[in-house]
Design a protein around this motif. Sequence first.
Motif, mmCIF file in Angstrom:
data_model
loop_
_atom_site.group_PDB
_atom_site.id
_atom_site.type_symbol
_atom_site.label_atom_id
_atom_site.label_comp_id
_atom_site.label_asym_id
_atom_site.label_seq_id
_atom_site.Cartn_x
_atom_site.Cartn_y
_atom_site.Cartn_z
ATOM 1 N N ASP A 188 41.279 36.243 45.642
ATOM 2 C CA ASP A 188 40.917 35.731 44.326
ATOM 3 C C ASP A 188 39.450 36.003 43.983
ATOM 4 O O ASP A 188 39.070 36.012 42.809
ATOM 5 C CB ASP A 188 41.217 34.233 44.232
ATOM 6 N N TYR A 229 44.793 23.859 45.679
ATOM 7 C CA TYR A 229 45.159 24.947 44.774
ATOM 8 C C TYR A 229 44.166 26.090 44.884
ATOM 9 O O TYR A 229 42.958 25.888 44.894
ATOM 10 C CB TYR A 229 45.239 24.438 43.332
ATOM 11 N N SER A 232 42.134 31.036 42.073
ATOM 12 C CA SER A 232 42.530 31.611 40.787
ATOM 13 C C SER A 232 43.065 30.575 39.821
ATOM 14 O O SER A 232 43.128 30.820 38.613
ATOM 15 C CB SER A 232 43.597 32.691 41.002
ATOM 16 N N ASP A 234 46.172 29.547 39.876
ATOM 17 C CA ASP A 234 47.622 29.721 39.835
ATOM 18 C C ASP A 234 48.272 28.560 40.596
ATOM 19 O O ASP A 234 47.993 28.359 41.774
ATOM 20 C CB ASP A 234 47.990 31.058 40.465
ATOM 21 N N THR A 235 49.139 27.807 39.945
ATOM 22 C CA THR A 235 49.732 26.615 40.565
ATOM 23 C C THR A 235 51.136 26.846 41.113
ATOM 24 O O THR A 235 51.780 25.907 41.573
ATOM 25 C CB THR A 235 49.781 25.458 39.557
ATOM 26 N N ALA A 236 51.622 28.087 41.087
ATOM 27 C CA ALA A 236 52.985 28.369 41.560
ATOM 28 C C ALA A 236 53.121 28.065 43.050
ATOM 29 O O ALA A 236 52.283 28.478 43.850
ATOM 30 C CB ALA A 236 53.343 29.825 41.286
#
Length: 268
Positions: A188, A229, A232, A234-236
């Motif tokens: 990231d 988290y 970046s 991104d929470t996926a």
Amino acid sequence: HLWTLLGPQAAFCPDIVDRNGNRRRALLQGTNKAGAPAAPPGGQSAKFEVSTPAKGVGVLRIASFDPALRDAFAAFLDKAFDTLDKHGTHTLLIDIRDNPGGAHDVSDLLVGYLIDRPVPTASKLVARITDDNRDLDPDAAVGNVVSVPFREPVERKLSRAPFKGRVFVLVSQDTYSQAIVFATTLKDAGIARIIGEVTGGNANQTGQIIITSLANTKLQALSPIYVIYRPSGDTAMVGLQPDIALPHDPLAPERMIEAALRSIAEKK
């Protein structure tokens, strides 16, 4: 049973499917003969190794970020980067395929050799408040779940110049926990590209697992205090996706190294 069916092996790597159809790979130590443990796959027993398999190319194999190995890891890194510098290394492959994780202050030691500025290791924490972490949100009651920004980047603390070449991180289904945090930190921040398989653990990690024994059933429940988290944002909740996909064979680990180095050479 595997030994009976397949005979002596350095390791066994069965796929296990649970009742919901979820598939996981297990790497089990094998036997050379009845009652005698085999050597680890590929003959690799050291937790940290450095090699220079080609001109200008260096490989660091990091099998653990165990906090008990912090001092040994720091000493290893100092000598390893001396070796890489003398070799004129311009391309570095960091192999964490079999790294189950450990502590961030251990993996941060390696990050420090690769950065010329502070870099974040996470974007935010979702935390369950306990007596030990009340400082995260002094207004929250114990037991509450809060979301807070993560403001503790990795700082560069070394006197030597940072590594300026290309960096690649090799991962597999056997890469977990802090090893994934390490990989997402570099990816990231734009420092490294990821090679290999989708990781066994999620790119967004949980931390500080609490084990609770249930009074009636005596079963043990595991629950994390933190969800970490990635930088970046991104929470996926999915595994870390490689930039360059390569299959991993735990019984022949050097094949993936060779394939990774070929792929890197093609990306020049």
